[in-house]
Design a protein around this motif. Sequence first.
Motif, mmCIF file in Angstrom:
data_model
loop_
_atom_site.group_PDB
_atom_site.id
_atom_site.type_symbol
_atom_site.label_atom_id
_atom_site.label_comp_id
_atom_site.label_asym_id
_atom_site.label_seq_id
_atom_site.Cartn_x
_atom_site.Cartn_y
_atom_site.Cartn_z
ATOM 1 N N THR A 22 0.866 -1.291 0.117
ATOM 2 C CA THR A 22 0.127 -0.030 0.000
ATOM 3 C C THR A 22 0.860 1.358 -0.108
ATOM 4 N N ALA A 25 2.281 1.647 -3.483
ATOM 5 C CA ALA A 25 1.594 2.054 -4.365
ATOM 6 C C ALA A 25 1.207 3.594 -4.189
ATOM 7 N N ALA A 26 1.209 3.948 -2.913
ATOM 8 C CA ALA A 26 0.721 5.458 -2.712
ATOM 9 C C ALA A 26 2.072 6.416 -2.986
ATOM 10 N N SER A 27 3.257 5.859 -2.720
ATOM 11 C CA SER A 27 4.579 6.223 -3.158
ATOM 12 C C SER A 27 4.385 6.628 -4.699
ATOM 13 N N GLY A 28 4.231 5.671 -5.268
ATOM 14 C CA GLY A 28 4.314 5.542 -6.954
ATOM 15 C C GLY A 28 3.273 6.795 -7.364
ATOM 16 N N GLN A 29 2.129 6.604 -6.632
ATOM 17 C CA GLN A 29 0.755 7.706 -7.224
ATOM 18 C C GLN A 29 1.600 9.052 -6.870
ATOM 19 N N HIS A 30 2.083 9.252 -5.549
ATOM 20 C CA HIS A 30 2.758 10.440 -5.050
ATOM 21 C C HIS A 30 3.706 11.102 -6.122
ATOM 22 N N GLN A 31 4.503 10.012 -6.741
ATOM 23 C CA GLN A 31 5.840 10.559 -7.531
ATOM 24 C C GLN A 31 4.946 10.890 -8.767
ATOM 25 N N ARG A 32 3.762 10.369 -9.288
ATOM 26 C CA ARG A 32 3.430 10.797 -10.537
ATOM 27 C C ARG A 32 2.472 11.973 -10.434
ATOM 28 N N VAL A 33 1.990 12.248 -9.288
ATOM 29 C CA VAL A 33 1.462 13.703 -8.979
ATOM 30 C C VAL A 33 2.384 14.871 -9.135
ATOM 31 N N GLN A 36 3.519 15.345 -12.680
ATOM 32 C CA GLN A 36 2.579 16.179 -13.397
ATOM 33 C C GLN A 36 2.585 17.777 -12.995
ATOM 34 N N THR A 111 -8.978 13.311 -20.123
ATOM 35 C CA THR A 111 -9.769 13.002 -18.906
ATOM 36 C C THR A 111 -10.933 13.949 -18.895
#
Length: 193
Positions: A22, A25-33, A36, A111
């Motif tokens: 978890t 996954a959160a870290s990956g999402q944070h990196q993507r944000v 961006q 989107t």
Amino acid sequence: MRGRNRVAVTLGAILVPAVLATGAAASGQHQRVNQQSAIVADFQKRIESYMKLHKAAAGQLPALKSTASQAKILDYQHALAARIVAARPHATRGEIFTQPVAAEFRRLIRTTMTGSRAGRIRSSLQRGAPVKSNIEVNHPYPAATPVETTPPSLLLNLPKLPTELEYRVVNHDLVLHDVKADLVVDFVPEAVP
């Protein structure tokens, strides 16, 4: 006691990987944000740089006083455009909409086009007269192209622009238009599906 320890060890063996997964996954999402955000910040920096050039060019001209004369307005527009073009004579597509910026804009538009406002946006785009226009950087906005075809709901997800600039949709391209100089500053081909 031993039984309790076994249960604790077993639960730990199950929970620790789940928590780590978890967290990853959160870290990956944070990196993507963050990525961006960095792309949008780069876009804003390029816009600021263009606006410095625009303001320097405008500063070389006598201020346009309030007038109803279309000829005076056009004269000012042409003079401003000539100074901006002279200041960036080798401007090409992609100077502001770099590849990462263009990809991010395509993602934002895609989107929006799949969200709850998609139907309204599509019908608004279809109302605009489909005109085949050649868009070129550092050239005037095509005279035959309607300027009322950019749906406000499409603009909601895009980074805000200074009042001197606006987004326009021409065919499927997203155009960055200098309103006061009537110049195409840059564009993203096939940005709108």
